[in-house]
Design a protein around this motif. Structure first.
Motif, PDB file in Angstrom:
ATOM      1  N   VAL A  78       0.833  -1.315  -0.240  1.00  0.00           N
ATOM      2  CA  VAL A  78      -0.030  -0.094  -0.071  1.00  0.00           C
ATOM      3  C   VAL A  78       0.886   1.239   0.112  1.00  0.00           C
ATOM      4  O   VAL A  78       0.652   2.206  -0.873  1.00  0.00           O
ATOM      5  N   ALA A  79       1.978   1.292   0.904  1.00  0.00           N
ATOM      6  CA  ALA A  79       2.794   2.365   0.898  1.00  0.00           C
ATOM      7  C   ALA A  79       3.526   2.654  -0.393  1.00  0.00           C
ATOM      8  O   ALA A  79       3.811   3.916  -0.800  1.00  0.00           O
ATOM      9  N   GLY A  82       1.214   3.931  -3.014  1.00  0.00           N
ATOM     10  CA  GLY A  82       0.769   5.499  -3.013  1.00  0.00           C
ATOM     11  C   GLY A  82      -0.554   5.743  -3.463  1.00  0.00           C
ATOM     12  O   GLY A  82      -1.444   4.518  -3.783  1.00  0.00           O
ATOM     13  N   LEU A  83      -1.167   6.878  -3.591  1.00  0.00           N
ATOM     14  CA  LEU A  83      -2.519   7.122  -3.596  1.00  0.00           C
ATOM     15  C   LEU A  83      -3.047   6.833  -4.948  1.00  0.00           C
ATOM     16  O   LEU A  83      -4.197   6.395  -4.844  1.00  0.00           O
ATOM     17  N   GLU A  84      -2.311   6.847  -6.084  1.00  0.00           N
ATOM     18  CA  GLU A  84      -2.929   6.573  -7.405  1.00  0.00           C
ATOM     19  C   GLU A  84      -3.114   5.290  -7.572  1.00  0.00           C
ATOM     20  O   GLU A  84      -3.720   4.670  -8.614  1.00  0.00           O
ATOM     21  N   LYS A  85      -2.625   4.652  -6.877  1.00  0.00           N
ATOM     22  CA  LYS A  85      -2.704   2.853  -6.885  1.00  0.00           C
ATOM     23  C   LYS A  85      -2.333   2.240  -8.105  1.00  0.00           C
ATOM     24  O   LYS A  85      -3.104   1.686  -8.922  1.00  0.00           O
ATOM     25  N   GLU A 313      10.525   7.070   3.159  1.00  0.00           N
ATOM     26  CA  GLU A 313       9.344   7.343   3.754  1.00  0.00           C
ATOM     27  C   GLU A 313       8.728   6.870   5.028  1.00  0.00           C
ATOM     28  O   GLU A 313       7.878   7.162   5.529  1.00  0.00           O
ATOM     29  N   ARG A 329      11.364   6.651  -1.671  1.00  0.00           N
ATOM     30  CA  ARG A 329      10.986   6.912  -3.019  1.00  0.00           C
ATOM     31  C   ARG A 329      12.107   7.634  -3.710  1.00  0.00           C
ATOM     32  O   ARG A 329      12.910   8.207  -3.528  1.00  0.00           O
TER      33      ARG A 329
END
Ligand code: AVJ
Length: 346
Positions: A78-79, A82-85, A313, A329
């Motif tokens: 998941v990390a 990130g958000l956009e998967k 991160e 990252r």
């Protein structure tokens, strides 16, 4: 003492008695502090002995890293995404048995159904082994093995769609001096794109007793692993090292923050190496330095990552913080810390 150059260690896996092997041995045994580069450990017998080491009760590194992956693989995926998967592809430096990687790939398959896995290794047999293990356990993973030395020139030809997750685990990075580690991580970064992720496994600085035990186990497997390099030179270069006249030693170098392995000459002796057409004198108690294994502080991890063009991160540890797995990252090129800047700031 800068005795394992980046090229020595990562670009040099070469066949029996090759010029590369011969010149590395000549350079090492003519140095004031004699040394042999640690990549020489990994012939067929040495690779088997290392696998045996990873199962020893004293060698906590593998077990701890494995449990960190077991506990946190889903969070790591998941990390990393990130958000956009985006769809993740996994590229791994050094193939090994892939058992820790399997834990991660299982979660990845659960999250996105399928995945591309690209193990990179110089050893064809290591690649075949890792590929087979992954293919059998996870048939929906597309395995694309890359047989390559991890050099600064080679292009890895990674999938361009989605996002890449690079793995460099097992604390292999600990075999390099910090400068060399930065060189390797920068090369890896040059193969990735901004926003891509790296999971880096590092053995952490700790009290010395568990370190000394891990590198000098009761069953003597590490001693055998260390001495195997002499067996190799006897076989491949026509050397005549007397195996009972060298003793395995593992010491903590506090100043450098690293474990070192040495082979101590228990008597004054001369060793002949036919293929070099040379002899080498050893004083009683003189050592051959065979390995460095750096142990990291969280700040040290952050520092090498930043200098290599990544930002740290998140880190996951076992309960004692003996081992760490770090998610970094890849930075945009403009935001990279350059050497010149560091020097100017100094
Ligand atoms: C494979 C480099 C991570 O340094 O701990 C094991 C090799 N040497 N026992 C390490 C090793 C002695 C290992 N690495």
């Amino acid at each position: 003492m800068n005795h394992t150059s980046l090229l020595d260690v990562i670009g040099a896996h070469s066949g029996a008695g090759s010029p590369k092997e011969a010149s590395a041995v000549l350079a090492g045994l003519t140095a004031t502090q004699k040394y042999l580069p640690s990549w020489l450990f990994y012939d067929a017998a040495g690779s088997r002995l290392f696998e045996e080491i990873t199962r020893l009760p004293e060698y906590y590194l593998t077990a701890r890293e494995h449990s960190i992956f077991s506990e946190h693989a889903a969070a790591m995926i998941v990390a990393a995404a990130g958000l956009e998967k985006p769809r993740l592809s996994v590229v791994e430096l050094g193939a090994g048995s892939a058992s820790k990687t399997l834990v991660l790939l299982r979660e990845l398959v659960a999250a996105q159904g399928q995945a591309v896995y690209l193990p990179v290794d110089v050893s064809k047999s290591a690649l075949e082994w890792a590929s087979r293990n992954v293919q059998e356990a996870l048939p929906t993973v597309e395995v694309r093995p890359i047989c390559a030395e991890i050099t600064q020139e080679k292009l890895l030809d990674l999938p361009q769609e989605g996002r890449r997750l690079a793995l460099y685990i097992g604390s292999s990075v600990g075999n390099f001096d910090p400068e060399e580690a930065v060189g390797l991580l920068r090369w890896l970064r040059s193969q990735l794109l901004p926003g891509d992720a790296l999971l880096l496994g590092t053995d952490m600085a700790k009290n010395t007793p568990p370190l000394l035990a891990a590198y000098n186990d009761a069953a003597g497997v590490t001693a055998q692993f260390n001495k195997n390099v002499l067996v190799r030179l006897n076989r491949e270069l026509g050397a005549n090292f007397a195996l009972d006249a060298f003793e395995h030693r593992a010491v903590w170098n506090k100043t450098e923050g690293r474990m070192e392995m040495h082979l101590h000459s228990t008597r004054s002796q001369t060793v002949r190496i036919d293929s070099l057409d040379r002899s080498f004198d050893f004083k009683r108690g003189e050592s051959i330095h065979t390995e460095n294994s750096y142990k990291f502080t969280p700040e040290g991890v952050e520092d090498i990552l930043l200098r290599s063009g990544y930002t740290l991160e998140q880190s996951w540890y076992d309960a004692d913080r003996w081992f760490g797995v770090h998610l970094a990252r890849v930075l945009e090129a403009e935001t990279m810390v350059e050497d010149e800047d560091e020097e100017a700031a100094a």
